[in-house]
Design a protein around this motif. Sequence first.
Motif, mmCIF file in Angstrom:
data_model
loop_
_atom_site.group_PDB
_atom_site.id
_atom_site.type_symbol
_atom_site.label_atom_id
_atom_site.label_comp_id
_atom_site.label_asym_id
_atom_site.label_seq_id
_atom_site.Cartn_x
_atom_site.Cartn_y
_atom_site.Cartn_z
ATOM 1 N N VAL A 39 -4.914 0.894 -4.612
ATOM 2 C CA VAL A 39 -6.146 0.370 -4.009
ATOM 3 C C VAL A 39 -6.956 -0.394 -5.047
ATOM 4 C CG1 VAL A 39 -8.377 1.016 -3.005
ATOM 5 C CG2 VAL A 39 -6.295 2.054 -2.145
ATOM 6 N N ASP A 42 -5.201 -3.727 -5.693
ATOM 7 C CA ASP A 42 -5.251 -4.655 -4.555
ATOM 8 C C ASP A 42 -6.660 -5.089 -4.195
ATOM 9 O OD1 ASP A 42 -2.507 -4.627 -4.296
ATOM 10 O OD2 ASP A 42 -2.492 -3.163 -2.659
ATOM 11 N N ARG A 43 -7.596 -4.153 -4.211
ATOM 12 C CA ARG A 43 -8.940 -4.443 -3.709
ATOM 13 C C ARG A 43 -9.997 -4.563 -4.790
ATOM 14 N NH1 ARG A 43 -10.981 -0.639 0.158
ATOM 15 N NH2 ARG A 43 -12.067 -2.390 1.059
ATOM 16 N N ASN A 55 -14.483 3.714 4.832
ATOM 17 C CA ASN A 55 -13.407 3.004 5.521
ATOM 18 C C ASN A 55 -12.926 3.745 6.759
ATOM 19 O OD1 ASN A 55 -12.445 0.396 4.167
ATOM 20 N ND2 ASN A 55 -12.953 1.752 2.470
ATOM 21 N N TRP A 71 -6.585 3.007 8.783
ATOM 22 C CA TRP A 71 -6.945 2.334 7.532
ATOM 23 C C TRP A 71 -5.703 1.951 6.732
ATOM 24 C CZ3 TRP A 71 -8.907 4.701 2.427
ATOM 25 C CH2 TRP A 71 -9.379 3.685 1.595
ATOM 26 N N MET A 72 -4.721 2.864 6.642
ATOM 27 C CA MET A 72 -3.497 2.553 5.907
ATOM 28 C C MET A 72 -2.753 1.398 6.581
ATOM 29 S SD MET A 72 -3.455 4.366 3.205
ATOM 30 C CE MET A 72 -5.251 4.219 3.243
ATOM 31 N N LEU A 75 -4.499 -1.786 5.524
ATOM 32 C CA LEU A 75 -4.136 -2.127 4.146
ATOM 33 C C LEU A 75 -2.691 -2.619 4.065
ATOM 34 C CD1 LEU A 75 -5.860 0.796 2.211
ATOM 35 C CD2 LEU A 75 -6.579 -1.608 2.303
ATOM 36 N N GLU A 76 -1.827 -2.052 4.881
ATOM 37 C CA GLU A 76 -0.420 -2.496 4.923
ATOM 38 C C GLU A 76 -0.329 -3.948 5.354
ATOM 39 O OE1 GLU A 76 3.663 -2.587 4.658
ATOM 40 O OE2 GLU A 76 2.376 -0.969 3.940
ATOM 41 N N TYR A 79 -2.064 -6.127 2.400
ATOM 42 C CA TYR A 79 -1.494 -6.157 1.053
ATOM 43 C C TYR A 79 -0.031 -5.742 0.986
ATOM 44 C CZ TYR A 79 -6.476 -6.090 -0.092
ATOM 45 O OH TYR A 79 -7.808 -6.368 -0.160
ATOM 46 N N TYR A 82 1.529 0.151 1.802
ATOM 47 C CA TYR A 82 0.702 1.311 2.148
ATOM 48 C C TYR A 82 1.339 2.214 3.208
ATOM 49 C CZ TYR A 82 -3.019 -0.533 -0.693
ATOM 50 O OH TYR A 82 -3.744 -0.972 -1.768
#
Length: 94
Positions: A39, A42-43, A55, A71-72, A75-76, A79, A82
């Motif tokens: 995280v 990536d963020r 989140n 949320w995962m 993110l998947e 990015y 995840y």
Amino acid sequence: MRVNESKLDRALREAFAGTDAERRVVVRQAMDLADSGQVTRDRGVALTVDEVVRNLADAPDESVANRWNWWMGALEVAYGGYAAFQVRRYEKEK
């Protein structure tokens, strides 16, 4: 900086619906995610208790495990990488 496991557990219990078993597996997944450093890479933000709760609060009003998976999933899509942190199953409480 490592996410404080007991603080995360308490914050999730206070903020979201779900069983103890769901919350335990979400906390385990969050700890693994924090340890991976993904995280942050990536963020550009550290994974903290507040970051997790903020989140998950954006997710549809469902249980803590469903919120985590939402949320995962986001993110998947954004990015990649995840899916391994999603909750696949947890012991049902009796």
